[in-house]
Scaffold this motif. Sequence first.
Motif, PDB file in Angstrom:
ATOM      1  N   THR A   1       0.873  -1.167   0.000  1.00 37.97           N
ATOM      2  CA  THR A   1       0.000   0.000   0.000  1.00 37.97           C
ATOM      3  C   THR A   1       0.907   1.212   0.000  1.00 37.97           C
ATOM      4  OG1 THR A   1      -1.715  -1.167   1.236  1.00 37.97           O
ATOM      5  CG2 THR A   1      -1.815   1.237   1.240  1.00 37.97           C
TER       6      THR A   1
ATOM      7  N   ILE B   1       3.627   0.826   2.820  1.00 43.08           N
ATOM      8  CA  ILE B   1       3.318  -0.113   3.896  1.00 43.08           C
ATOM      9  C   ILE B   1       3.336  -1.513   3.294  1.00 43.08           C
ATOM     10  CG2 ILE B   1       1.588  -0.875   5.563  1.00 43.08           C
ATOM     11  CD1 ILE B   1       0.504   2.030   5.532  1.00 43.08           C
TER      12      ILE B   1
ATOM     13  N   GLN C   1       0.593  -5.140   6.502  1.00 46.53           N
ATOM     14  CA  GLN C   1      -0.708  -4.512   6.738  1.00 46.53           C
ATOM     15  C   GLN C   1      -1.101  -4.492   8.211  1.00 46.53           C
ATOM     16  OE1 GLN C   1      -2.112  -2.782   4.283  1.00 46.53           O
ATOM     17  NE2 GLN C   1      -0.339  -3.436   3.114  1.00 46.53           N
TER      18      GLN C   1
ATOM     19  N   SER D   1      -0.415  -1.109   9.593  1.00 45.67           N
ATOM     20  CA  SER D   1      -0.979  -0.029   8.791  1.00 45.67           C
ATOM     21  C   SER D   1      -1.414   1.176   9.620  1.00 45.67           C
ATOM     22  CB  SER D   1      -2.163  -0.562   7.981  1.00 45.67           C
ATOM     23  OG  SER D   1      -2.747   0.466   7.242  1.00 45.67           O
TER      24      SER D   1
ATOM     25  N   GLU E   1       0.293   4.826   9.424  1.00 45.36           N
ATOM     26  CA  GLU E   1      -0.511   5.951   8.927  1.00 45.36           C
ATOM     27  C   GLU E   1      -0.397   7.140   9.881  1.00 45.36           C
ATOM     28  OE1 GLU E   1      -2.730   6.544   6.318  1.00 45.36           O
ATOM     29  OE2 GLU E   1      -2.696   4.606   5.322  1.00 45.36           O
TER      30      GLU E   1
END
Length: 87
Positions: free
Chosen positions: A41, A60, A63, A66, A70
């Motif tokens: 991602t 990323i 996951q 994540s 973020e």
Amino acid sequence: MSLLSSPNILSKNIITIDNYPALELKINGTYERMGKNISNTMKFWYLFYEDKIIVLQASIYDQSESRALEKIYFLITNSIILPDQYN
């Protein structure tokens, strides 16, 4: 040819970074490395600064991390200061 196979746009937003307009783009997909498919991602910020475009990029791979990543990416992006406007 894209780095990611079958890329998906997860979100796109017009935002402000230090009083300048920016485009925030989040995509995901997979890519192959030495016979292994890896999920990725990525988040990009395209900051329109006077007559320039400044690009920030974050990735990323895991996951499960994540949300934590973020938050860190938000803090880093939010810390950007373009001093010319404060002269």
